[in-house]
Design a protein around this motif. Sequence first.
Motif, mmCIF file in Angstrom:
data_model
loop_
_atom_site.group_PDB
_atom_site.id
_atom_site.type_symbol
_atom_site.label_atom_id
_atom_site.label_comp_id
_atom_site.label_asym_id
_atom_site.label_seq_id
_atom_site.Cartn_x
_atom_site.Cartn_y
_atom_site.Cartn_z
ATOM 1 N N SER A 194 57.937 54.307 -54.029
ATOM 2 C CA SER A 194 57.027 53.335 -54.635
ATOM 3 C C SER A 194 55.579 53.709 -54.404
ATOM 4 N N THR A 195 54.719 53.060 -55.180
ATOM 5 C CA THR A 195 53.277 53.171 -55.011
ATOM 6 C C THR A 195 52.642 51.890 -55.528
ATOM 7 N N GLY A 196 51.379 51.673 -55.164
ATOM 8 C CA GLY A 196 50.663 50.488 -55.615
ATOM 9 C C GLY A 196 49.653 50.811 -56.699
ATOM 10 N N VAL A 197 49.464 49.871 -57.624
ATOM 11 C CA VAL A 197 48.458 49.983 -58.677
ATOM 12 C C VAL A 197 47.672 48.684 -58.724
ATOM 13 N N THR A 198 46.353 48.773 -58.699
ATOM 14 C CA THR A 198 45.492 47.596 -58.829
ATOM 15 C C THR A 198 44.648 47.749 -60.086
ATOM 16 N N VAL A 199 44.738 46.762 -60.987
ATOM 17 C CA VAL A 199 43.997 46.807 -62.243
ATOM 18 C C VAL A 199 42.748 45.950 -62.119
ATOM 19 N N VAL A 200 41.596 46.522 -62.454
ATOM 20 C CA VAL A 200 40.315 45.823 -62.377
ATOM 21 C C VAL A 200 39.654 45.830 -63.752
ATOM 22 N N ALA A 201 38.596 45.010 -63.894
ATOM 23 C CA ALA A 201 37.879 44.890 -65.171
ATOM 24 C C ALA A 201 36.523 45.570 -65.105
ATOM 25 N N ALA A 202 36.437 46.678 -64.372
ATOM 26 C CA ALA A 202 35.163 47.382 -64.231
ATOM 27 C C ALA A 202 34.666 47.943 -65.549
ATOM 28 N N ASN A 203 35.558 48.140 -66.504
ATOM 29 C CA ASN A 203 35.167 48.710 -67.797
ATOM 30 C C ASN A 203 34.869 47.643 -68.843
ATOM 31 N N VAL A 204 34.839 46.357 -68.456
ATOM 32 C CA VAL A 204 34.497 45.273 -69.383
ATOM 33 C C VAL A 204 32.992 45.053 -69.334
ATOM 34 N N SER A 205 32.320 45.243 -70.469
ATOM 35 C CA SER A 205 30.858 45.131 -70.493
ATOM 36 C C SER A 205 30.388 43.736 -70.889
ATOM 37 N N THR A 206 31.081 43.084 -71.828
ATOM 38 C CA THR A 206 30.696 41.732 -72.250
ATOM 39 C C THR A 206 31.943 40.912 -72.553
ATOM 40 N N LEU A 207 31.738 39.589 -72.608
ATOM 41 C CA LEU A 207 32.817 38.653 -72.905
ATOM 42 C C LEU A 207 32.272 37.621 -73.884
ATOM 43 N N LYS A 208 33.090 37.231 -74.856
ATOM 44 C CA LYS A 208 32.634 36.291 -75.877
ATOM 45 C C LYS A 208 33.733 35.297 -76.202
ATOM 46 N N ILE A 209 33.318 34.009 -76.421
ATOM 47 C CA ILE A 209 34.257 32.951 -76.802
ATOM 48 C C ILE A 209 34.070 32.632 -78.279
ATOM 49 N N ALA A 210 35.168 32.402 -78.961
ATOM 50 C CA ALA A 210 35.125 31.955 -80.363
ATOM 51 C C ALA A 210 36.136 30.831 -80.536
ATOM 52 N N PRO A 211 35.808 29.808 -81.389
ATOM 53 C CA PRO A 211 34.526 29.648 -82.091
ATOM 54 C C PRO A 211 33.454 29.095 -81.157
ATOM 55 N N ASP A 212 32.222 29.313 -81.506
ATOM 56 C CA ASP A 212 31.087 28.795 -80.747
ATOM 57 C C ASP A 212 29.946 28.499 -81.716
ATOM 58 N N PRO A 213 29.590 27.207 -81.925
ATOM 59 C CA PRO A 213 30.223 26.030 -81.302
ATOM 60 C C PRO A 213 31.527 25.666 -82.008
#
Length: 737
Positions: free
Chosen positions: A325-344
């Motif tokens: 076995s081995t361990g894997v940790t997933v991170v969001a270091a490659n996420v530059s922006t986040l957006k919600i829709a719809p707004d408003p």
Amino acid sequence: MSCQAELESRLQNQDYLPEKRNWPALVKVQGIRMKRVLLVSCLFAVSTFTGCGSGTGNSSQGGTSVTLRSLALSPTNSVMLLQVTPAAPATQQITATGRYSDKSSKDLSTQASWTSSAPNVATVDNTGKVTAVFSGTTTITAAFGGFNASTTLTVNAQLTSIAVSPSKPQIAKDTTQQFTATGSFNDNTQKALTSQVTWGSSNTSIATINNSPGLQGLATGLIPGTVTITATSGSITGSAQLNVSNANLVSIAVTPANQTVNLASLHQLTATGTFDDSTTQNISGIVTWSSSATSVATMTSTGLVSAVGLGPATILATSGSISGSTGVTVVAANVSTLKIAPDPAQIAMGTNRQMTATATLNDGSTLNVTVVKGVSWSSSNTTVATIGPASGMAVSQSVGTATISVTFGSQSANASLDVTGAIVQSVSVAPNGTAIAPGTNQQFTATGTFSDGTTQNINSVSLWSTDAPAVATVSNSNGGSKGLATGISQGTANISASFTTPNGGPTKTGAAALHVTGAELLSIDVAPQNFVIAPATPVQYTATGQFSDGTSQTLTLTATWSSTTQSVASVSPYGMATGSGPGTTTISAALGSVSGSSTLLVTSSPLVSLKITDPNKGSIAAQTLEQLTATGTFADGTTQNVTGAVKWTSSSPSVATVSNGSTLRGVLTAITPGSTTVTALLNGIVGSANITVTNATITSIDVTAQSSSIALGTTDQFTATANFTDDVWLEDLCSET
């Protein structure tokens, strides 16, 4: 003797007539008709005489001017094999044929001027004789009487030897070894041939070797012993020796250990087995891979990790009772922006709204993370609206405004949500009047119109019902199936959706008719056909039923889906297939006793590039068709025809379109003169080609056969090649035959 005198002599002797038995009937006609018959025969005969024309391409017979109208080359798009010293160079004769205004033709090969665009590939002499010089492609052009004709000629190098590697590997019984084949050619080049050769084993009881697509060259040891592995192409064969030992597996190590990886990335793990004879071996392809958290990381059958959510996961490789076995940790270091829709966003009291979160990654790509592991939704005022912390579903509570927030990794976004006191005025249900067969489904949609003039999808908050449950039922279950009707027996049912405004407001109901026919399901078409994907790549299949009354219906949500080889690809209950390991599997959709299927090829490595080719090198005449070819190159250097797998588009559909049908893909239809860019998209990789549609017309058609003679009762394939020119002159050659 002049041409006309010779013609008259032949006519008198009847030695130029196609059918002598018809001549007596012709001479009995009245004088004026006789003249016309002789005139037609004269034109036909004169056109076949040599030496009756001039080098300008024009001639005059009996006061009538005969002009050259087009020039055509034959054969077209030829392929030659390169010959090297001491063998004599390969040659081929290309013929230039002129077609004249009187529909006659003449061999102009010795009178035309010939050129080769790449004399380092092939030269051409003043008679049209081509001599191959080196591998490559050239354009051969003939010019005469103000006309030019060109054809593409390809010189292919010949295979001289095949090297198989590794040359002398050793593996334990019940394990595998991947062999590769590299071809050497007589132009001093080399090419990977692993997927093109035919593989063989000298003793299949000791070791077998695979020839299946995606698995070519993969040997499996069965019992201890030594075999010769061969790779053959035509008359050329290369070989290697494979020794299968009696060693037993004692431990498994998985590397790299304890990785931290970015979201939406792929990473190859390796399982290395240690055996009781102290040897080690890569056994990644024979162990069973698993993940402790499939919402974070999923595994293919060959050890490829897909980072699908945030957090830790333990990856296990198992063979019998032995595991590593081995361990894997997933991170969001490659996420530059986040957006919600719809707004408003705005919803009425008593309704809800699905909010969507989209992440933009550092490479510019986007990813829907609405329900991805690690996302967190919240509302600033839960008395106005609540939101599912992991689902993004906003639910109204009271009139007012709330701020909806989402956090993913180190990124966050906000959107305004207004809950109004608008009262429902009406409800409409769609589609109306559709027909389905018993045992199939129809999804209905309820739309509410409110007192403030807004409309809203109210599927999930409506109460669904049917007035004829013996004919059709409708679902009221949460989880996405609300409004899904199922046909039971022949007849008509009215499917209704009711919505009540909270706090004593009115109730409104809408309905749509659903006709359940007595049609019998005859067949199921599954699309796409013959698809190609890389490991860990998804593809959505659709199922369309063909019924006895001539109708068709989508059965994607109704059919039962299956994959014949789960280690190659799995498929969801809704037709979403995901590549797991290299090989071929059959994806099937069944309803009752009727089923349809499609072949899915999963390659051994990811796709890295796409190339579009067409036989006419980017030029096509208007109102004609052309089959384009998309070739994928993969990370392991192999290539695959992926024409049927890519999504085709044209930048200017008014100039040319490209088919994306389930059975006909990549066919370019030229509509009107102009330019367009054709693109092929597969697994995020794009290939493109510039296409020019000309106003050229057909000037001649060359018909060739695979052989000059065939046996009685057998068949032969004929090929018709149209030659085009920009000179506006078009003859219906078939009607003149």
